[in-house]
Design a protein around this motif. Sequence first.
Motif, PDB file in Angstrom:
ATOM      1  N   TYR A   1      54.156 168.478 145.390  1.00  0.00           N
ATOM      2  CA  TYR A   1      55.105 168.397 146.507  1.00  0.00           C
ATOM      3  C   TYR A   1      54.591 169.148 147.737  1.00  0.00           C
ATOM      4  O   TYR A   1      54.110 170.285 147.641  1.00  0.00           O
ATOM      5  CB  TYR A   1      56.445 168.982 146.087  1.00  0.00           C
ATOM      6  N   THR A   2      54.703 168.489 148.896  1.00  0.00           N
ATOM      7  CA  THR A   2      54.368 169.088 150.181  1.00  0.00           C
ATOM      8  C   THR A   2      55.504 168.788 151.140  1.00  0.00           C
ATOM      9  O   THR A   2      55.858 167.621 151.338  1.00  0.00           O
ATOM     10  CB  THR A   2      53.052 168.513 150.738  1.00  0.00           C
TER      11      THR A   2
ATOM     12  N   ALA B   1      59.331 162.739 152.885  1.00  0.00           N
ATOM     13  CA  ALA B   1      59.828 161.358 152.838  1.00  0.00           C
ATOM     14  C   ALA B   1      58.951 160.489 151.959  1.00  0.00           C
ATOM     15  O   ALA B   1      59.444 159.685 151.152  1.00  0.00           O
ATOM     16  CB  ALA B   1      59.909 160.780 154.246  1.00  0.00           C
ATOM     17  N   ILE B   2      57.637 160.631 152.087  1.00  0.00           N
ATOM     18  CA  ILE B   2      56.694 159.840 151.283  1.00  0.00           C
ATOM     19  C   ILE B   2      56.847 160.172 149.809  1.00  0.00           C
ATOM     20  O   ILE B   2      56.916 159.279 148.947  1.00  0.00           O
ATOM     21  CB  ILE B   2      55.246 160.107 151.747  1.00  0.00           C
TER      22      ILE B   2
ATOM     23  N   VAL C   1      58.901 159.106 144.217  1.00  0.00           N
ATOM     24  CA  VAL C   1      59.695 159.510 143.054  1.00  0.00           C
ATOM     25  C   VAL C   1      60.754 158.455 142.740  1.00  0.00           C
ATOM     26  O   VAL C   1      60.975 158.107 141.565  1.00  0.00           O
ATOM     27  CB  VAL C   1      60.349 160.882 143.304  1.00  0.00           C
ATOM     28  N   TYR C   2      61.408 157.927 143.779  1.00  0.00           N
ATOM     29  CA  TYR C   2      62.416 156.890 143.557  1.00  0.00           C
ATOM     30  C   TYR C   2      61.797 155.649 142.920  1.00  0.00           C
ATOM     31  O   TYR C   2      62.394 155.033 142.013  1.00  0.00           O
ATOM     32  CB  TYR C   2      63.112 156.523 144.867  1.00  0.00           C
ATOM     33  N   ILE C   3      60.631 155.247 143.372  1.00  0.00           N
ATOM     34  CA  ILE C   3      59.951 154.093 142.781  1.00  0.00           C
ATOM     35  C   ILE C   3      59.605 154.378 141.322  1.00  0.00           C
ATOM     36  O   ILE C   3      59.763 153.514 140.443  1.00  0.00           O
ATOM     37  CB  ILE C   3      58.691 153.739 143.598  1.00  0.00           C
TER      38      ILE C   3
ATOM     39  N   VAL D   1      64.476 166.215 145.459  1.00  0.00           N
ATOM     40  CA  VAL D   1      63.069 166.331 145.056  1.00  0.00           C
ATOM     41  C   VAL D   1      62.508 167.611 145.656  1.00  0.00           C
ATOM     42  O   VAL D   1      62.632 167.842 146.870  1.00  0.00           O
ATOM     43  CB  VAL D   1      62.258 165.113 145.528  1.00  0.00           C
ATOM     44  N   ILE D   2      61.894 168.463 144.814  1.00  0.00           N
ATOM     45  CA  ILE D   2      61.340 169.735 145.259  1.00  0.00           C
ATOM     46  C   ILE D   2      59.977 169.959 144.610  1.00  0.00           C
ATOM     47  O   ILE D   2      59.533 169.180 143.766  1.00  0.00           O
ATOM     48  CB  ILE D   2      62.280 170.916 144.923  1.00  0.00           C
TER      49      ILE D   2
END
Length: 362
Positions: free
Chosen positions: A153-154, A159-160, A165-167, A187-188
């Motif tokens: 995670y960055t 957003a990317i 993660v959703y996909i 998401v973190i």
Amino acid sequence: MSILKNIFAKKENPINSPADFWVWFQENEQAFYRVVKGRDKIEEDFFDRLAPKLQELKEGIYFLSGMMDDETAELIFTPDGIVKNVAFIEDLVAAAPSLKNWKFTSLKPAVDISRFNIRMNNYEFSKEKINFYAVEHPQYPDEVDLVIVYDDYTASDKAIITNGVYIFLDNLLGELNAITSIDNLSVIGPDEAAGTLIPILKLKDYLVWREKEFIEKYEGMRYDTEKDSYVGLEGTLENGMPLIALINRTILDWDAKASHPWIVRVEIAYKANENGFPDESTYQLLNQVEDELIEVLPDTAGYLNLGRETVDGNRDIFFACKDFRLPARVLEQMKMKYKSDFSLGYAIYKDKYWQSFERYKG
């Protein structure tokens, strides 16, 4: 000129219904099949042809396609997470013709995500890099609030990474389960984690357990609004326009709100006077729309009318629902029925404890 260009050069009929769409698809399905199977110019000769027809039929319908096996092409329709389009896609696929070399699927199905990784924008999304934990809320015990922890995670690419993660979750759970079984999700990165990390492949079992508990708690739950009390409320917007609301105050104290977790907001724009309110004839027509909705979405079937707001040329009508499919179908029909009178739209969202209505309880 190629064979495909010759085929598509003829004038095509407008797409006004699922039946129109499938007539058009059948006229071109052999050419489309050759393109998908051959993987040659698939964007130009298939996707670029299909996308405008779907948008002509209804906005917000997307698709994926590929070969299931050596002889069968699959076309998957997806609402890309938009709840109110789920029923339309399911109905579209139910109306599909039986074609020898095609399989039509509504919403992205679950796959064995342990066997492959997803790569997007130089990020890899895999079972090794994604974990989760649940956040418990004592005041909202049925809320499914998940924190997804992604190793790479960055914050600058939030957003990317969130999209990736959703996909990943759509593929792990299946799109319908991803939409319906999770109430809140964030998401973190690992440095922010405040709970014990659980491998992402255990998420499906966790959600099955939560759903089982939920069903056992609320199965068969019904509410009768006949004796409820409605209260009139008045307010003023920041722009100075007056607001009038009529709200079912009794139901807002119900202790089983979570049994009807889907909120439907019907949005009707009308021609207003200088105070933002309708004239008498428009007022009667707006009430007619609301009465029709209450008739076709009865409380005994799991559709609870919470009330309405009228302000600045808009009337919003609110329902809390056990399911979102019937309201979406009904409101699509209402849009057509009253299109010469109003601009009618609607939103459907999950609010398991009706927190968006807390403002009416003061």
